[in-house]
Motif scaffolding. Sequence first.
Motif, PDB file in Angstrom:
ATOM      1  N   TYR A  46       0.832  -1.210   0.000  1.00  0.00           N
ATOM      2  CA  TYR A  46       0.000   0.000   0.000  1.00  0.00           C
ATOM      3  C   TYR A  46       0.863   1.255   0.000  1.00  0.00           C
ATOM      4  CZ  TYR A  46      -3.240   3.582   1.627  1.00  0.00           C
ATOM      5  OH  TYR A  46      -3.970   4.748   1.756  1.00  0.00           O
ATOM      6  N   PHE A  47       1.949   1.235   0.769  1.00  0.00           N
ATOM      7  CA  PHE A  47       2.791   2.429   0.855  1.00  0.00           C
ATOM      8  C   PHE A  47       3.521   2.690  -0.455  1.00  0.00           C
ATOM      9  CE2 PHE A  47       6.829   4.574   1.567  1.00  0.00           C
ATOM     10  CZ  PHE A  47       6.413   5.711   2.246  1.00  0.00           C
ATOM     11  N   VAL A  48       4.165   1.678  -1.011  1.00  0.00           N
ATOM     12  CA  VAL A  48       5.006   1.909  -2.193  1.00  0.00           C
ATOM     13  C   VAL A  48       4.189   2.081  -3.476  1.00  0.00           C
ATOM     14  CG1 VAL A  48       6.943   0.690  -1.154  1.00  0.00           C
ATOM     15  CG2 VAL A  48       5.384  -0.559  -2.673  1.00  0.00           C
ATOM     16  N   MET A  49       2.968   1.553  -3.486  1.00  0.00           N
ATOM     17  CA  MET A  49       2.152   1.640  -4.690  1.00  0.00           C
ATOM     18  C   MET A  49       1.133   2.781  -4.650  1.00  0.00           C
ATOM     19  SD  MET A  49       3.317  -0.735  -6.644  1.00  0.00           S
ATOM     20  CE  MET A  49       2.061  -0.891  -7.909  1.00  0.00           C
ATOM     21  N   SER A  50       0.802   3.263  -3.460  1.00  0.00           N
ATOM     22  CA  SER A  50      -0.250   4.273  -3.363  1.00  0.00           C
ATOM     23  C   SER A  50       0.088   5.420  -2.406  1.00  0.00           C
ATOM     24  CB  SER A  50      -1.564   3.604  -2.912  1.00  0.00           C
ATOM     25  OG  SER A  50      -2.592   4.548  -2.772  1.00  0.00           O
ATOM     26  N   LEU A  51       0.163   5.125  -1.123  1.00  0.00           N
ATOM     27  CA  LEU A  51       0.323   6.173  -0.118  1.00  0.00           C
ATOM     28  C   LEU A  51       1.617   6.958  -0.296  1.00  0.00           C
ATOM     29  CD1 LEU A  51      -0.682   7.583   2.439  1.00  0.00           C
ATOM     30  CD2 LEU A  51       0.477   5.798   3.776  1.00  0.00           C
ATOM     31  N   LEU A  55       2.058  10.985  -0.970  1.00  0.00           N
ATOM     32  CA  LEU A  55       2.670  11.858   0.036  1.00  0.00           C
ATOM     33  C   LEU A  55       3.845  12.643  -0.540  1.00  0.00           C
ATOM     34  CD1 LEU A  55       2.721   9.528   3.188  1.00  0.00           C
ATOM     35  CD2 LEU A  55       1.239  11.495   2.797  1.00  0.00           C
ATOM     36  N   MET A  56       4.554  12.040  -1.491  1.00  0.00           N
ATOM     37  CA  MET A  56       5.742  12.671  -2.061  1.00  0.00           C
ATOM     38  C   MET A  56       5.430  13.533  -3.279  1.00  0.00           C
ATOM     39  SD  MET A  56       8.229  11.900  -0.123  1.00  0.00           S
ATOM     40  CE  MET A  56       9.510  12.561  -1.183  1.00  0.00           C
ATOM     41  N   GLU A  57       4.201  13.486  -3.740  1.00  0.00           N
ATOM     42  CA  GLU A  57       3.849  14.153  -4.999  1.00  0.00           C
ATOM     43  C   GLU A  57       4.233  15.626  -5.018  1.00  0.00           C
ATOM     44  OE1 GLU A  57       0.032  14.498  -8.048  1.00  0.00           O
ATOM     45  OE2 GLU A  57      -0.247  13.711  -6.014  1.00  0.00           O
ATOM     46  N   ASN A  58       3.950  16.340  -3.941  1.00  0.00           N
ATOM     47  CA  ASN A  58       4.234  17.776  -3.883  1.00  0.00           C
ATOM     48  C   ASN A  58       5.391  18.104  -2.939  1.00  0.00           C
ATOM     49  OD1 ASN A  58       2.039  18.477  -5.652  1.00  0.00           O
ATOM     50  ND2 ASN A  58       0.636  18.111  -3.930  1.00  0.00           N
ATOM     51  N   ARG A  59       6.218  17.104  -2.686  1.00  0.00           N
ATOM     52  CA  ARG A  59       7.368  17.297  -1.814  1.00  0.00           C
ATOM     53  C   ARG A  59       8.659  17.141  -2.595  1.00  0.00           C
ATOM     54  NH1 ARG A  59       6.237  16.212   3.869  1.00  0.00           N
ATOM     55  NH2 ARG A  59       4.019  15.802   4.169  1.00  0.00           N
ATOM     56  N   LYS A  60       9.714  17.702  -2.065  1.00  0.00           N
ATOM     57  CA  LYS A  60      11.028  17.549  -2.674  1.00  0.00           C
ATOM     58  C   LYS A  60      11.576  16.169  -2.336  1.00  0.00           C
ATOM     59  CE  LYS A  60      15.615  19.715  -2.802  1.00  0.00           C
ATOM     60  NZ  LYS A  60      16.470  20.792  -2.242  1.00  0.00           N
ATOM     61  N   VAL A 135      10.715   5.366  -3.439  1.00  0.00           N
ATOM     62  CA  VAL A 135       9.563   6.254  -3.269  1.00  0.00           C
ATOM     63  C   VAL A 135       9.989   7.579  -2.648  1.00  0.00           C
ATOM     64  CG1 VAL A 135       7.356   6.562  -2.073  1.00  0.00           C
ATOM     65  CG2 VAL A 135       7.910   4.346  -3.109  1.00  0.00           C
ATOM     66  N   LEU A 136      10.801   7.522  -1.592  1.00  0.00           N
ATOM     67  CA  LEU A 136      11.228   8.739  -0.906  1.00  0.00           C
ATOM     68  C   LEU A 136      12.120   9.618  -1.786  1.00  0.00           C
ATOM     69  CD1 LEU A 136      12.000   7.385   2.690  1.00  0.00           C
ATOM     70  CD2 LEU A 136       9.925   8.516   1.865  1.00  0.00           C
ATOM     71  N   ARG A 137      12.772   9.008  -2.764  1.00  0.00           N
ATOM     72  CA  ARG A 137      13.624   9.772  -3.682  1.00  0.00           C
ATOM     73  C   ARG A 137      12.902  10.076  -4.995  1.00  0.00           C
ATOM     74  NH1 ARG A 137      17.841   7.415  -5.487  1.00  0.00           N
ATOM     75  NH2 ARG A 137      19.296   9.173  -5.410  1.00  0.00           N
ATOM     76  N   LYS A 138      11.600   9.758  -5.004  1.00  0.00           N
ATOM     77  CA  LYS A 138      10.728  10.034  -6.150  1.00  0.00           C
ATOM     78  C   LYS A 138      11.238   9.345  -7.423  1.00  0.00           C
ATOM     79  CE  LYS A 138       8.435  13.902  -6.184  1.00  0.00           C
ATOM     80  NZ  LYS A 138       7.985  15.316  -6.184  1.00  0.00           N
ATOM     81  N   LYS A 139      11.724   8.117  -7.257  1.00  0.00           N
ATOM     82  CA  LYS A 139      12.132   7.283  -8.383  1.00  0.00           C
ATOM     83  C   LYS A 139      11.005   6.286  -8.679  1.00  0.00           C
ATOM     84  CE  LYS A 139      16.390   8.975  -8.305  1.00  0.00           C
ATOM     85  NZ  LYS A 139      17.007   9.750  -9.397  1.00  0.00           N
ATOM     86  N   ASN A 140       9.804   6.796  -8.870  1.00  0.00           N
ATOM     87  CA  ASN A 140       8.630   5.935  -8.974  1.00  0.00           C
ATOM     88  C   ASN A 140       8.656   5.028 -10.200  1.00  0.00           C
ATOM     89  OD1 ASN A 140       7.545   7.040  -6.609  1.00  0.00           O
ATOM     90  ND2 ASN A 140       6.564   8.704  -7.726  1.00  0.00           N
TER      91      ASN A 140
END
Length: 310
Positions: A46-51, A55-60, A135-140
């Motif tokens: 759930y976290f890596v695929m959705s949440l 959460l990171m969408e508008n964050r650096k 995810v935290l580094r926005k390498k989706n």
Amino acid sequence: MEFSNMKSTVALVYDRFIQNADVRTEDWLLMSSPVPQSIIILAYIYFVMSLGPRLMENRKAFDLKNVLIVYNFGVVGLSLYMCYEFVMSGWGTGYSFRCDLVDYSDSPQAMRMAATCWLYYFSKFIEMLDTIFFVLRKKNSQVTFLHVYHHSIMPFTWWFGVRFAPGGLGTFHALLNSVVHVIMYTYYGLSAMGPQYQKYLWWKKHLTTIQLIQFVMVTTHICQYFFMKDCPYQFPIFIYIIGLYGMIFLFLFLNFYYHAYTKGKRLPKVLQAQTWAHHTNGIMSGTASADGNGHADGHSNGNVFHHKDA
């Protein structure tokens, strides 16, 4: 009333199923039932695929360089330790590399092997951090279905391994996987340290070959079982699972190797790069990039390798 009857039936089936489990491991962390690990795995998915992406969408993106260095070399150290324990608890101290049965006794050697199997199982939860770092580094784009599937199915299936058959010929792939992890995460750790260390990573091109050798060895070893006249391995279902998983990833890697190294060499350089990117994004489950945010993992282990900067 129907729900109550169904619940009773499920409980009865589970009781019959679990009565064949190894009593030595029942009180170990996460071993009481598959429910706790299932909750962790579902939360991870759930976290890596959705949440996480939301959460990171508008964050650096987080700068995790130092974290990645510590993490990667930490996995190297853990993998080295597991290699040593697998060797000392059986694979270098008595196993024949043929029909090696599970020793369910309370002897120091048997308990050491069971404990090593549990540690290998637990390490699969640690390696979930690979995806969380993506995810935290926005390498989706690196969070592929196969990547998440692999990280989810490994701990789930290994719960049954530790609970029912912690030892014997079904653990050979875990030993090999630990050896490969020492090499792969060393590469990632050095990569994470910065461009100045790239000159020490000339052996990057050999990583896929190492993976292929691993799959060939795992598949060859486990398939011996089907040609033995008498091998009373206690839970043959694990042999089938390991064999199937090994052959699937061997096929995927051979296909990748052909397109990236054989077919790709006959193309112009621009098309070689496109071919590489297409196949790594399509079938691989990890990334080994210049910043060290890499992952090579699998079972049978299906270690999966995936270059971003090749």
